[in-house]
Design a protein around this motif. Structure first.
Motif, PDB file in Angstrom:
ATOM      1  N   ASP A   2       0.793  -1.033  -0.028  1.00  0.00           N
ATOM      2  CA  ASP A   2       0.023   0.003   0.036  1.00  0.00           C
ATOM      3  C   ASP A   2       0.956   1.332   0.241  1.00  0.00           C
ATOM      4  OD1 ASP A   2      -1.972   1.984   0.239  1.00  0.00           O
ATOM      5  OD2 ASP A   2      -2.174   1.712   2.656  1.00  0.00           O
ATOM      6  N   PRO A   3       0.824   1.893  -1.076  1.00  0.00           N
ATOM      7  CA  PRO A   3       1.704   3.086  -1.288  1.00  0.00           C
ATOM      8  C   PRO A   3       1.708   4.119  -0.128  1.00  0.00           C
ATOM      9  CG  PRO A   3       0.847   2.770  -3.149  1.00  0.00           C
ATOM     10  CD  PRO A   3      -0.133   1.766  -2.309  1.00  0.00           C
ATOM     11  N   LEU A  12      10.730   4.116  -2.435  1.00  0.00           N
ATOM     12  CA  LEU A  12      11.994   4.319  -3.580  1.00  0.00           C
ATOM     13  C   LEU A  12      12.353   2.853  -4.106  1.00  0.00           C
ATOM     14  CD1 LEU A  12      13.577   6.391  -4.880  1.00  0.00           C
ATOM     15  CD2 LEU A  12      15.337   5.896  -3.167  1.00  0.00           C
ATOM     16  N   ARG A  13      12.344   1.813  -3.109  1.00  0.00           N
ATOM     17  CA  ARG A  13      12.738   0.557  -3.607  1.00  0.00           C
ATOM     18  C   ARG A  13      11.904  -0.148  -4.541  1.00  0.00           C
ATOM     19  NH1 ARG A  13      15.392   0.296   1.511  1.00  0.00           N
ATOM     20  NH2 ARG A  13      13.546  -0.429   2.413  1.00  0.00           N
ATOM     21  N   ALA A  14      10.489   0.286  -4.263  1.00  0.00           N
ATOM     22  CA  ALA A  14       9.439  -0.225  -4.966  1.00  0.00           C
ATOM     23  C   ALA A  14       9.377   0.282  -6.291  1.00  0.00           C
ATOM     24  CB  ALA A  14       8.035  -0.067  -4.626  1.00  0.00           C
ATOM     25  N   SER A  15       9.973   1.704  -6.584  1.00  0.00           N
ATOM     26  CA  SER A  15      10.018   2.447  -7.692  1.00  0.00           C
ATOM     27  C   SER A  15      11.022   1.940  -8.555  1.00  0.00           C
ATOM     28  CB  SER A  15      10.383   4.064  -7.412  1.00  0.00           C
ATOM     29  OG  SER A  15       9.438   4.524  -6.351  1.00  0.00           O
ATOM     30  N   ALA A  16      12.271   1.372  -8.051  1.00  0.00           N
ATOM     31  CA  ALA A  16      13.342   0.869  -8.610  1.00  0.00           C
ATOM     32  C   ALA A  16      12.733  -0.606  -9.555  1.00  0.00           C
ATOM     33  CB  ALA A  16      14.465   0.494  -7.802  1.00  0.00           C
ATOM     34  N   ARG A  17      11.877  -1.045  -9.033  1.00  0.00           N
ATOM     35  CA  ARG A  17      11.293  -2.162  -9.508  1.00  0.00           C
ATOM     36  C   ARG A  17      10.330  -1.672 -10.572  1.00  0.00           C
ATOM     37  NH1 ARG A  17      11.622  -4.130  -4.144  1.00  0.00           N
ATOM     38  NH2 ARG A  17       9.195  -3.895  -4.147  1.00  0.00           N
ATOM     39  N   GLY A  18      10.172  -0.490 -10.725  1.00  0.00           N
ATOM     40  CA  GLY A  18       8.993   0.140 -11.869  1.00  0.00           C
ATOM     41  C   GLY A  18       7.752   0.324 -11.695  1.00  0.00           C
ATOM     42  N   ALA A  20       4.921   2.398 -10.600  1.00  0.00           N
ATOM     43  CA  ALA A  20       4.533   3.735 -10.668  1.00  0.00           C
ATOM     44  C   ALA A  20       3.729   4.337  -9.677  1.00  0.00           C
ATOM     45  CB  ALA A  20       3.714   3.895 -12.228  1.00  0.00           C
ATOM     46  N   ALA A  21       2.906   3.278  -9.168  1.00  0.00           N
ATOM     47  CA  ALA A  21       2.081   4.014  -8.187  1.00  0.00           C
ATOM     48  C   ALA A  21       3.025   4.444  -6.988  1.00  0.00           C
ATOM     49  CB  ALA A  21       1.107   2.909  -7.581  1.00  0.00           C
TER      50      ALA A  21
ATOM     51  N   VAL B  77       6.414  13.254 -15.681  1.00  0.00           N
ATOM     52  CA  VAL B  77       7.359  12.188 -14.963  1.00  0.00           C
ATOM     53  C   VAL B  77       6.929  10.876 -14.839  1.00  0.00           C
ATOM     54  CG1 VAL B  77       8.402  11.501 -12.792  1.00  0.00           C
ATOM     55  CG2 VAL B  77       8.533  14.183 -13.336  1.00  0.00           C
ATOM     56  N   LEU B  78       5.566  10.690 -14.592  1.00  0.00           N
ATOM     57  CA  LEU B  78       5.195   9.350 -14.385  1.00  0.00           C
ATOM     58  C   LEU B  78       4.790   8.978 -15.859  1.00  0.00           C
ATOM     59  CD1 LEU B  78       2.852   9.692 -11.464  1.00  0.00           C
ATOM     60  CD2 LEU B  78       4.914   8.526 -11.621  1.00  0.00           C
TER      61      LEU B  78
END
Lengths: 192, 361
Positions: A2-3, A12-18, A20-21, B77-78
């Motif tokens: 849950d973001p 940030l770690r989740a973002s590194a896996r792509g 977007a949410a 950005v997104l």
């Protein structure tokens, strides 16, 4: 995940896996700070918006390289500060104008801090603005000349290198070094 | 949000944070109406305080213009998500999650995973191929020259030595620096160009070692065992295969040394220093001892001078030199790891500098 419930590092770690949410949530948390901070350093709002966008795009691409130490916010701001320097570098023709604008902004602040010309600040608002720094340190910072203060802001607060600060302020590197030394010496003397 | 009353003397960086900026202070900061000292304090606090950042977000959200700017940048950005990194996919298959995290943590500050990732791209494999081919060729030449005459007098031997460490760096430069988004990001940091080339050269050599071992094994099975003097004593049976790897060893050690020096010097100067020292180590003994006029002591030395001169470069990969190269490599790696902060990716925060009395220039 849950973001909304995750902390910045997890986002940030989740973002590194792509994810977007996750990065969207991180943007919502950090972008206001980055925007206001950029506006204090650059008077051209078009540049500010470009830098804001570039900084977050870069942060997303580089998310996998974050070392997990320190605040995500500080890391993102470092990227934004470097991007601002890049923007100034790119617009070499307008570099001088931008540097003057930067100086002008600082000078205005200095003027208003030292000459008592605070008429443009509503007095009611003035009353509720509580000072953060008090005593000798605030006096030391306020006592610096605008040039010295601009150098201290770029090198200490924003963590820029001497070369980057030189681009941002539109002065030679050597000047940045001597001003930084003088500023530190003055603050140290004022605190002694 | 209920903000506690501000206590001016509290340290913004202390955790748990007992202090929060009041909404009025944040409004004044947003409007640019704080004095320099107060604005600096607010910025130093905001960067380390999620709840004050959230409050600032609410304040900013009330301003139409700012809200629009933030929404516009957000959409842009997104709409451009970054491509999923190749090494991550590789790593997920190759290593356990825990090991991968540990490696990422160690290497993240230096950007090392990045450069290894760069190496496995098809476009970059040319650099690896060049390093392997050069090492195999060098090994073959030295094998033939040293093995055939058993008194290595080849005029080109020391020239090969001069070139050997530069081959991976040249391969990286040739394979196209401009490729990839990483460059754009990397260029936002100091000394970026040189750092990029040296790190990638290091990554190329590391990748090239197993391939060179394979090539050496093939060569050795075709040409027979390596001549004595080139291989560590007592291991002549296997070390014919190691010959190409021995040629990569100086490249590995010297590139790492340049990076280590780069934590003190500007990186291109560090690379120049390493290059000049290497030039002196390889070139001067060879040239000086090779020239007949330099043997001022007399013609008695002439006969011994030439073998020594040629033997000198052979010594650089012979048995006793290999532990020295490994020591140099290990020392350089330790320096890079210990002093990785000096590469300037992250600087100490304002509060850290203030509390340590101003820091250094």
């Amino acid at each position: 995940m849950d973001p909304a419930a995750a902390d910045d590092a997890a986002l940030l770690r989740a973002s590194a896996r792509g994810d977007a949410a996750a990065f969207g949530e991180l943007y919502d948390r950090l972008a206001p700070m980055v925007l206001v901070r950029l506006r204090r350093r650059c008077s051209d709002d078009d540049v500010v918006v470009d830098v804001l966008q570039e900084a977050f795009s870069s942060a997303w691409r580089a998310a996998g390289t974050w070392d997990g130490r320190g605040d995500v916010a500080a890391w993102v701001w470092t990227i934004a500060a470097r991007r601002l320097v890049d923007a100034f570098r790119r617009r070499a023709v307008r570099e001088k104008t931008a540097a003057v604008a930067h100086h002008g902004h600082v000078e205005l602040e200095h003027l208003h801090a030292t000459s008592g010309a605070r008429a443009w600040v509503p007095s009611a608002e003035e009353d509720v603005v509580d000072g953060l720094l008090t005593g000798p340190l605030a006096a030391a910072v306020e006592g610096l000349s605008p040039e010295l203060r601009a150098v201290l802001q770029a090198t200490v607060l924003d963590g820029l290198s001497t070369r980057e600060a030189a681009v941002l302020l539109g002065v030679p590197e050597g000047t940045v070094k001597t001003r930084a030394m003088r500023a530190r010496a003055q603050v140290r003397a004022a605190l002694a | 949000m209920s903000a506690p009353q501000p206590q001016p003397q509290s340290q913004p960086s202390a955790s748990p944070q007992p202090w929060h900026a009041s909404p009025a202070l944040l409004v004044a900061y947003t409007l640019g109406r704080l004095s320099a000292a107060d604005a600096w304090s607010a910025e130093a606090h905001l960067v380390s305080c999620p709840s004050c950042r959230a409050e600032l977000g609410r304040i900013v959200d009330d301003v139409d213009d700012t809200r629009d700017v933030l929404a516009l940048a957000r959409t842009r950005v997104l709409s451009q998500p970054p491509p999923a990194p190749a090494a991550q996919r590789l790593g997920q298959r190759a290593a356990s999650a825990g090991l991968r995290r540990a490696i990422v943590r160690v290497g993240a500050r230096s950007g090392a995973p990045w450069h290894l990732r760069w190496v496995v791209r098809p476009a970059s494999l040319g650099a690896v191929a060049l390093a392997v081919a050069a090492a195999t060729a060098f090994a073959g030449i030295s094998h033939v020259v040293v093995g055939a005459t058993n008194s290595p007098t080849s005029g080109t031997a020391w020239l090969l030595w001069l070139l050997a460490p530069a081959v991976p760096v040249a391969g990286v430069a040739l394979s196209g620096l401009g490729a990839g988004d990483e460059l754009e990001l990397e260029l936002a940091t100091p000394s970026a160009g040189w750092r990029l080339v040296l790190w990638r050269a290091l990554a190329v050599v590391v990748t090239a070692v197993p391939l060179a071992l394979l090539a050496g094994w093939v060569t050795a099975s075709l040409t027979g065992p390596a001549p004595p003097g080139l291989v560590p004593p007592g291991t002549s049976g296997v070390s014919g295969a190691w010959l190409p790897v021995l040629w990569l060893l100086p490249a590995l050690a010297l590139t790492a040394t340049a990076l280590a020096l780069g934590t003190w010097l500007v990186l291109w100067q560090a690379a120049a220093v390493v290059g000049v020292v290497w030039l002196l180590v390889v070139g001067v003994p060879s040239l000086v001892l090779r020239t007949p006029s330099s043997s001022a002591v007399g013609s008695a030395l002439d006969s011994s001078a030439t073998p020594f001169a040629s033997a000198w470069v052979v010594h650089l990969i012979s048995g006793w030199a290999q532990p020295v190269w490994l020591l140099v490599l290990a020392a350089a790696v330790v320096v890079v790891v210990v002093r990785r902060d000096a590469f300037g990716t992250v600087k100490p925060s304002l509060t850290a500098r203030w509390t340590t009395g101003g820091g250094e220039a």
